[in-house]
Write a protein that holds these residues in place. Structure first.
Motif, short mmCIF file in Angstrom:
data_model
loop_
_atom_site.label_atom_id
_atom_site.label_comp_id
_atom_site.label_asym_id
_atom_site.label_seq_id
_atom_site.Cartn_x
_atom_site.Cartn_y
_atom_site.Cartn_z
N SER A 109 10.07 5.40 2.32
CA SER A 109 8.90 4.66 2.81
C SER A 109 9.26 3.61 3.84
CB SER A 109 8.16 3.99 1.66
OG SER A 109 7.19 4.84 1.12
N PHE A 110 8.34 3.40 4.74
CA PHE A 110 8.47 2.33 5.74
C PHE A 110 8.54 0.98 5.03
CE2 PHE A 110 5.93 -0.85 8.16
CZ PHE A 110 6.93 -1.18 9.04
N SER A 142 -10.02 -5.07 -4.44
CA SER A 142 -11.11 -4.29 -3.85
C SER A 142 -12.34 -4.26 -4.74
CB SER A 142 -10.66 -2.84 -3.62
OG SER A 142 -9.39 -2.77 -3.04
N ILE A 172 9.41 4.21 -2.42
CA ILE A 172 10.41 5.27 -2.52
C ILE A 172 11.34 5.10 -1.32
CG2 ILE A 172 8.98 6.84 -3.84
CD1 ILE A 172 8.24 8.26 -1.28
N PHE A 184 -7.15 -2.55 -7.69
CA PHE A 184 -6.81 -1.60 -6.63
C PHE A 184 -7.44 -0.23 -6.90
CE2 PHE A 184 -3.10 0.88 -4.55
CZ PHE A 184 -3.66 0.79 -3.29
N GLU A 187 0.32 2.99 -6.22
CA GLU A 187 0.37 3.39 -4.80
C GLU A 187 0.82 4.83 -4.64
OE1 GLU A 187 1.39 -0.93 -2.76
OE2 GLU A 187 3.02 0.30 -3.56
N GLU A 188 1.78 5.23 -5.48
CA GLU A 188 2.29 6.59 -5.34
C GLU A 188 1.27 7.63 -5.81
OE1 GLU A 188 6.16 7.38 -6.99
OE2 GLU A 188 6.21 9.34 -6.01
N PHE A 189 0.52 7.32 -6.88
CA PHE A 189 -0.37 8.33 -7.45
C PHE A 189 -1.83 7.90 -7.36
CE2 PHE A 189 3.76 8.80 -9.60
CZ PHE A 189 4.06 10.09 -9.20
N ARG A 238 -5.46 -8.35 0.19
CA ARG A 238 -4.48 -7.31 -0.17
C ARG A 238 -5.11 -6.28 -1.13
NH1 ARG A 238 1.31 -7.38 0.60
NH2 ARG A 238 0.82 -8.68 2.40
N TYR A 239 -4.63 -6.13 -2.35
CA TYR A 239 -5.09 -5.04 -3.21
C TYR A 239 -6.49 -5.25 -3.78
CZ TYR A 239 -0.27 -3.62 -2.88
OH TYR A 239 0.95 -3.23 -2.40
N ASN A 248 -4.73 8.63 -5.78
CA ASN A 248 -5.89 9.50 -5.96
C ASN A 248 -5.92 10.16 -7.33
OD1 ASN A 248 -7.69 9.79 -3.49
ND2 ASN A 248 -5.64 9.77 -2.63
N TYR A 254 0.80 -1.24 0.00
CA TYR A 254 0.00 0.00 0.00
C TYR A 254 0.83 1.28 0.00
CZ TYR A 254 -3.64 -3.31 1.38
OH TYR A 254 -4.49 -4.38 1.45
N LEU A 255 2.14 1.18 0.10
CA LEU A 255 2.99 2.38 0.09
C LEU A 255 3.93 2.32 -1.10
CD1 LEU A 255 4.01 2.45 3.86
CD2 LEU A 255 2.46 4.06 2.74
N PRO A 256 4.25 3.46 -1.73
CA PRO A 256 5.21 3.43 -2.83
C PRO A 256 6.59 3.12 -2.29
CG PRO A 256 4.67 5.70 -2.27
CD PRO A 256 3.76 4.82 -1.45
N PRO A 278 -12.72 -0.94 -0.53
CA PRO A 278 -11.47 -1.40 0.11
C PRO A 278 -11.71 -2.16 1.40
CG PRO A 278 -11.72 0.98 0.36
CD PRO A 278 -12.82 0.52 -0.56
#
Lengths: 734, 734
Positions: A281-282, A673, A278, A533, A442-444, A670-671, A446, A274-276, A663
Motif C-alpha cells: 500500500s501507498f 461518517s 499491507i 466507518f 479498510e481491507e475488507f 477522517r473515518y 465492502n 483509508y488503505l490497509p 462519507p
C-alpha cells in the motif's frame, strides 16, 4: 415524515409522534404470528444451549487465562505480543475446543517508541543559559524519575517500556514552567488572560478534560515549547497519594505511576489512511502526517509533578485547577525563590521518541454459520498492552478465550453450530490508535459492511466490580436487556445483572419506563471503525465502578506498570465473578445475535435517541437557527407498514444503521461518517454535524459560508432520516 | 492474488492466470447440480412465459405510443411534460394492464432557459466601436436565424424552444471571429501557435471531440469572449448540406437545424450535489456553482455557420479542421475584405438565458416480486425532450410503455408474477444533466444500493436499424448474450439479434472466441448515477448504425426540431421492427434478471476487462512507473472456492460491482466513485484513477506529490481488487 419541519423548527409533539409510529412498526414480530414462509425447519435460539453455555463459562479458567496473558509485558509488535498471536492461534485451532478456522493477518504499521539507548528525561537546571541556546544546558539540580518504582518486582526489566507519549516528536525544549490545568483551549486562554507569557515555556498539565494529543496542540498555539502531563491524585486516587495508601496496599496508583498512551489525533495506521497497511500500500511521508503532537511531550508521575508544581511561583491557580498534591497550585512562570529550586531554574525536556514501521497482527477465528454463513456476528478485543496490561486489555482477552473455548467445545462435539457465522477477533496495536481493527475494516470494507450483523467489543472487561456498563447504538439495547435479565449478578443478593445495573445507571424511557441507561460510543476502543466507518451496530461491554465509592476517572493503574495480575486478583475482581458476568453477558448476546431466527436488533429503539436529538436541536439551537432564517418546507410523507418476510426483515434490521452513513458529510473528520454518532464539539446533544456547524457559525453573519454549512448539515440529517425511513418501508413499496 | 505484483510491474502471464482461476470459480452453477437446499419450490425463469412476452411485444403499439409521446414538444418541466407524467401514471395504474403501484416523485431543480421576450441573437455588425464599449453596437449587416426553418409545420410555435446552450451565462460579447475547430485544449493551443490573438474574440467551433461545455472552458482560458457551436455536415450529414438532400427528403439534418444541449459539466441538479432536490434541501448559491460555462455560448445551424466560416480571413486551417461547408476554412481573426462582410466587421453574440427553479418529476412503477420483493430489477428512460423528441427519448419511452403493458397484463390476469421486484422509471430533466435519475439515487442511496440487482437503460431505442448496440459492465454480458441469441433479428434473413450484432461489433475473447463487443458506460444517459455513484451493474441498449453506410456522429436531427414522429416513421425505423427488437431484448433481460433462480450476472466476465486494464497498465505505464521507482510487494494470497448456497451466491453476484466503489478515491470527480469506470483523461485504457494520476505526474520529478498520488491510486485499485476477491471467497471463510 415530519422530520424536517421539526428540524426546521416548526412544531414538535405531533411530528415526534409520527416518527414513533413509523419506527414502531419495526418491533420484532412474534414468532408464533409470523412463521417464515419459505425456509423449512428454521434454526432458532435454543434456550437449552444458551443455559449450557452460561453454565460452562468458568471464572477460574478466566483467571488462569489472565495469569498467562499478563505474565509478561506485551507491547504491540514485541516478541511477547507475537507469542500471544501464537497462543491464540493454538487455542482456536485446538481439535477439542477450537473454532472452524483461525488465521493471523499482519499489517506493517507506523508505531512510536522511546529510545532504549537514550531515555527521555525531564530535568530542572539551575542557570538560565544566555539565548540563543541549543539543547539543554545548566546545572541539573533535580531529575524526574525515568521509570516507575519497582514495588512488586514486575516494574523493572527491559520489556517494561519507559513512560512516554507515543507519536510525540523528539526535541529538547527548555523553559520556565507554567501550570496549565488540563491543557484545554480555555485553560490556555485563562493563562493568557492572567497575563502570563507562554512563549517558550514548558506547560505542566494534568490528564483529563481533553484528548492526550490535544494538550500539545493547544499549547503550541500559544508558543509553548514542551508539555508535561501527569495524573493528579484528585482525579485518579480519590485524593490519596501516600505510598502506604496505594498499590500494592490498595488499588490506587503509586506516586511513581505514569499513564502511557497514544498522542495521535486520529485512529488507524498514520501512514495509510483509508488503505490497509499491507506491504504494497501507498504510504504517506511521515513528515506529511497530520495529527501528531506538534511539540515534545512527556508524561510523568504525580510524585515528580508534586516537586514541580508545589514549587511554582506566580498567581494562585483558580479553584477548579487545584488538585490533591498537598499544596496550593500556582500558575508560574518559573519557580518561587523560597522553594526547592532557585527562581531562575528552568525545566529541560529531552525527548528521543522515534517512529518505526513494525509488523502487527490481528488474529481472526470463525465458527461458520449453519444456515446463513454470510452473516457475521463479530466479537473482538485488542491484544497489545502498554506493559503487562492485566486489566487493559487482558481482562477482555481472558474472557474472549473462555468464550471461544466454551463455544468451540460445543462445536467440536457436534452439539451445536450457530445459524449465522461468529467471528472472533484479537486486534493488534490498539494502544497506538485502534490500528489493527481499523486496518481490518479498510481491507475488507465492502464485505464487512454487507454482511456484519453487529460488532461486540469487550476491551477492559472489568474496571471495577459494581455493575455492568454498556455503550452502544440504540438497536442493540433490546438484546442486551434480554441477555442481562437472565443472568445472576455477582456479589451478594439474588439480583439479575439487569436489576443490579438499573441501580447504578438508569433513565426514564417514554416507552419502557425505568431502564438501564446505555452510554454512547466514542472512539475509545476498537468499536470505533465499525460504528463510524462501516456503520455497523456496535456495543462495548464491561463491569465498572460504584460512583458513590470512587471518583477515579478510570481504574487507577491504567496504562502503568502496576496493571498486573495481582492487581486484578487482589483488588479489582477477587474471585473473577465480574469477569464471569461479562463473559456470560457477551456470550448470551453472541448467541442471541447468531442463533435467533429474527435478528434481535430493535430499530424502533432509535426513536428515543432521535427524539432527544430533535428536542435538543429545537431547544438549544432553535432560536439561533430561526434568527438566521433557516427553516425547511414539508418533506415527503412516509407510508404505513405491511407484512414482512424473515430475510427481508433481518436485512432491514441489519442495514438500518448503514443508512446513517454518509462519507461525504464531514470528510475532514477522517473515518467519521455516521451522521448521528460522529464527534461533536458543540455542547448540544444533537446531530453532531449540525451541532458542530452551529458552533462554527454562531459568531458569523447570516448568509455566511458557515451558515450555508449549517443548512447543508441539516439537509444531510434529513436525507439520512428519510433514507432510514425508506429502508424501513415495506420492501416492495416504492 | 498476484494483482499488485502485476500492477507494480513484476510478472504477467502467471498472475493473470491466477486471476482467471479466482473469477472462474464464479461461473453460474448448473441448476441440476445445485438445488437450493432451504427454499421450497423455487420459482425460476419460465420459458413459456418468456415466449408469450416476446410474442406480445407489438411493433404497432410501440408506433402508436411514439405518435402520442412525440405529438407535442415536451421540454423538461413544461406543461406537456406534466401531461406525460399523467399519461404514464394512467397507463401504470390501468386495472387491466397496469403495475402493482405507480407514483410520481417531484424535485425542485435548477434549469436554464432562453428568454421568450428577448431571444438570443448572433449578428454581424459593420463598424468596430471605439473601446471601451458596453453591449453590441455597430450597424447589423447580417443576422443568424433565431429559429429553425418550419419545413414540416412542426418547427414553429411557442412550445418549440429557441436553440440555446443550457446553463451558458447571459452576456453580450462582441469581437472578431476566429475558427477553433472542435474547441479542444489542443485546438486553442494550435491557434496560439499560429500566432492568432484570441483575447476578446468570438470563437466558432463545431460539435464533437469534447463535451459541450468544455469548448467554452477551453476558450475562456485564452481570453475568448464568446463561443458559437455548430454541426458540420461532414460530421453529421456524410457531407451533404443542400435542402433537397436533407429532411424531409432524407434523414439528414436540414441547414437550419441546431443541436441544443446542456453545457453543464457535471450531472445532477446543480444546486444540490449529493442531496435530493426536495424543497427542504440545502441549495448552493447559483453564483457559487462550478461547472457552468464561463462565457456566453450559442449553438447555430450550419447554414449560418457557412456564412460566418466561409467569409473568414487569415491562415488556412489545418486539413483535419476542414469540413463540408463547401469552402476552405480559415482561422481568422475577422472576415476577409473580399467576402460578404467588411474586414472590420465583428460578431455580436447576445445571450439572455436565465436560470429557473422548476418542478420536475420522476414516475416510478413497480411489479412486486413474489419471492424476493426486496431485490429490484430497475428499468428506466427519461421522458423530457428538447423539442418533440421522437427519437430522443420517446423511442425509448414508447418501448417502456409497451413492455410495462405486456408484463402488466400478465400480472393483472394472474398469469405471472416475477420472483424479484421490477421497477419501471420515467426520469425527468435528463437533458439538463441526468437530473431526475441522479436526484432519485441521492434520495434513496442506501436502499437502492443494498437491493438493486441491475439497472437497464433504454434511452434512444433506435438510432438506426442496422444492429443492436449494448454498453454495460462485464457482469451483464452473459444475460444480454442469452437473451439476444433467442430473438430473431429484424430485416431480411433469419439471423438472431446476436448473430446480426456480431457482424457489426465484435471482439475476440480469450474465453469465448468471437463474441459481440459491449461498449463501456460513460455518462451519456441515466445509467451514469447508477453505475458511477451507486456501483450497480448497468447497461444501455439500442439499435444503431451500419458504420459502413454513415459516419454521422449521431442520428442527424439529434436535439433539433426535426426529431419528429415522421422522421422515425419514414427514415429511422419504418415498420418499427427495430423498436420491437429492442423491446424484446430488454424484455427478455428483465425477465431473466427478475425470474432466474440464480442471478444471471456473470462476475467471471470481469476477468477479461481486468486483464486488459492490467496489460494496458503494464505496457503503457510500466516503464514510466518503474522509472519513478513505483512497485509493490507481494499481497495476501487468495484461497480456493467451496460449495455455495443460492442466496449467498446471488448476493455475492449482486454486490461484486459495489466492491469497486470508493467514494474517497477521486472526490474532485463529483459522483464518480467506481475505480474501474470513472472518467479517464489519459489515453491509456486502464484503471482511470491510475491513468489520470500518471497523466498529471508525467512531467514532474520522482517524489513529487503527483507521483505520491500515482502510488495512492495504485493502492486504491489493489484494495478494490482484493476487496472483490474477498467478496467472492466462500462466505464462511475469513
Amino acid at each position: 415524515m415530519q422530520w424536517t419541519k421539526v428540524l426546521g423548527l416548526g412544531l414538535g409533539a405531533a411530528a415526534l409522534l409520527g416518527l414513533g409510529i413509523i419506527l414502531g412498526h419495526f418491533a420484532i414480530p412474534k414468532k408464533a404470528n409470523s412463521p417464515a414462509p419459505s425456509v423449512s425447519a428454521p434454526q432458532d435460539l435454543d434456550l437449552e444451549i444458551l443455559e449450557t453455555i452460561m453454565g460452562q463459562l468458568d471464572a477460574h479458567r478466566i483467571r488462569e487465562n489472565l495469569r498467562e496473558l499478563s505474565r509478561e509485558p506485551h507491547l504491540a509488535s514485541s516478541p511477547r505480543d507475537e507469542d500471544l498471536v501464537q497462543l491464540l492461534l493454538q487455542r482456536w485451532k485446538d481439535p477439542e475446543s477450537g473454532l472452524d478456522s483461525a488465521e493471523a493477518f499482519t499489517y506493517e504499521v507506523l508505531l512510536s517508541f522511546p529510545s532504549q539507548e537514550q531515555p527521555n528525561v525531564v530535568d530542572i537546571a539551575m542557570t538560565l543559559p544566555p539565548p540563543p541556546t541549543v539543547g539543554p544546558t545548566g546545572d541539573i539540580i533535580h531529575s524526574c524519575h525515568r521509570t516507575e518504582e519497582n514495588v512488586t518486582g514486575e516494574q523493572g526489566g527491559p520489556d517494561v517500556v519507559q513512560p512516554y507519549a507515543a507519536y510525540a516528536p523528539s526535541g529538547t525544549p527548555q523553559g520556565l514552567l507554567v501550570y496549565a490545568n488540563r491543557g484545554t483551549e480555555e485553560d490556555f486562554k485563562e493563562l493568557q488572560t492572567q497575563g502570563i507569557k507562554l512563549e517558550g515555556t514548558i506547560a505542566l498539565t494534568r490528564y483529563g478534560g481533553v484528548g492526550r494529543g490535544a494538550k500539545a496542540v493547544n499549547a503550541a498555539k500559544h508558543g509553548v515549547a514542551g508539555v508535561l502531563v501527569y495524573t493528579d491524585p484528585a482525579d485518579i486516587n480519590d485524593g490519596l497519594s501516600l505510598p502506604n495508601e496505594t498499590f500494592p496496599n490498595s488499588w490506587y496508583l503509586p506516586p511513581s505511576g505514569v499513564e502511557r498512551g497514544s498522542y495521535y489525533k486520529y485512529f488507524g495506521d498514520p501512514l495509510t489512511p483509508y488503505l490497509p497497511a499491507i506491504p504494497s500500500s501507498f504510504r504517506l511521508d511521515p513528515a506529511n502526517v497530520s495529527g501528531f503532537p506538534p511539540i515534545p511531550t512527556q508524561p510523568i508521575g504525580f510524585q515528580d509533578a508534586r516537586d514541580l508544581l508545589c514549587n511554582l511561583n506566580g498567581t494562585l491557580a483558580p479553584d477548579t485547577w487545584q488538585g490533591a498534591l498537598g499544596c496550593h497550585y500556582r500558575l508560574g512562570p518559573g519557580f518561587r525563590p523560597d522553594g526547592d529550586f532557585s527562581a531562575d531554574s528552568q525545566v529541560n525536556v529531552s525527548i528521543y521518541n522515534r517512529l518505526e514501521l513494525r509488523n502487527s497482527s490481528n488474529v481472526l477465528g470463525i465458527i461458520r454459520g449453519a444456515v446463513e454463513p454470510d452473516r457475521y456476528v463479530l466479537y473482538g478485543n485488542h491484544r497489545d498492552s502498554w506493559v503487562h496490561g492485566a486489566v487493559d486489555p487482558s481482562s477482555g482477552t481472558a474472557v474472549l478465550l473462555e468464550l471461544s473455548r466454551v463455544l468451540g467445545t460445543l462445536l467440536k462435539k457436534g452439539t451445536w453450530r450457530p445459524r449465522r457465522s461468529i467471528v472472533f477477533a484479537s486486534w493488534g496495536a490498539e494502544e497506538f490508535g485502534l490500528i489493527g481493527s481499523t486496518e481490518f475494516t479498510e481491507e475488507f470494507f465492502n464485505k464487512l459492511q454487507e454482511r456484519t450483523v453487529a460488532y461486540i467489543n469487550v476491551d477492559i472487561a472489568v474496571f471495577a466490580n459494581a455493575t455492568l456498563r454498556v455503550q452502544g447504538t440504540p438497536p442493540v439495547q433490546s438484546v442486551v436487556f434480554s441477555a442481562t435479565k437472565e443472568i445472576r449478578s455477582p456479589g451478594p443478593g439474588d439480583l439479575s445483572i439487569y436489576d443490579n445495573w438499573i441501580r447504578y445507571f438508569n433513565r426514564s424511557s417514554p416507552v419502557y419506563g425505568l431502564v438501564p441507561s446505555l452510554g454512547s460510543l466514542g472512539a475509545g476502543s476498537d468499536y470505533a471503525p465499525f460504528i463510524h466507518f462501516l456503520g455497523i451496530s456496535s456495543m462495548d461491554i464491561a463491569y465498572t465502578y460504584d460512583r458513590s465509592k470512587t471518583s477515579a476517572r478510570i481504574y487507577p493503574t491504567y496504562h502503568t506498570a502496576f496493571d498486573t495480575f495481582d492487581y486484578v486478583d487482589k483488588f479489582l475482581d477477587p474471585g473473577f465473578s465480574s469477569h464471569q458476568a461479562v463473559a456470560r453477558t457477551a456470550g448470551s448476546i453472541i448467541l442471541r445475535l447468531s442463533d435467533s431466527f429474527f435478528l434481535p436488533l430493535k430499530v424502533s429503539d432509535y426513536s428515543e435517541t432521535l427524539r432527544s436529538f430533535l428536542q435538543a436541536a429545537q431547544q438549544d439551537l432553535g432560536a439561533l437557527l430561526e434568527q438566521h432564517s433557516i427553516s425547511l418546507g414539508q418533506p415527503r410523507v412516509s407510508k404505513g407498514s405491511g407484512p414482512l418476510k424473515v430475510r427481508m426483515l433481518n436485512d432491514q434490521l441489519m442495514l438500518l444503521e448503514r443508512t446513517f452513513l454518509n462519507p461525504r458529510a464531514f470528510p475532514e473528520e477522517r473515518y467519521y461518517s455516521h451522521v448521528l454518532w460522529a464527534t461533536r464539539t458543540g455542547s448540544v446533544a444533537t446531530f453532531p454535524g449540525l451541532s458542530n456547524a452551529c458552533s462554527r457559525a454562531r459568531d458569523t453573519a447570516s448568509g455566511s459560508e458557515a451558515w450555508a454549512e449549517v443548512q447543508r448539515q441539516l439537509s444531510i440529517v434529513v436525507t439520512a432520516l428519510e433514507g432510514a425511513a425508506a429502508t424501513l418501508r415495506p420492501v416492495g413499496d416504492l
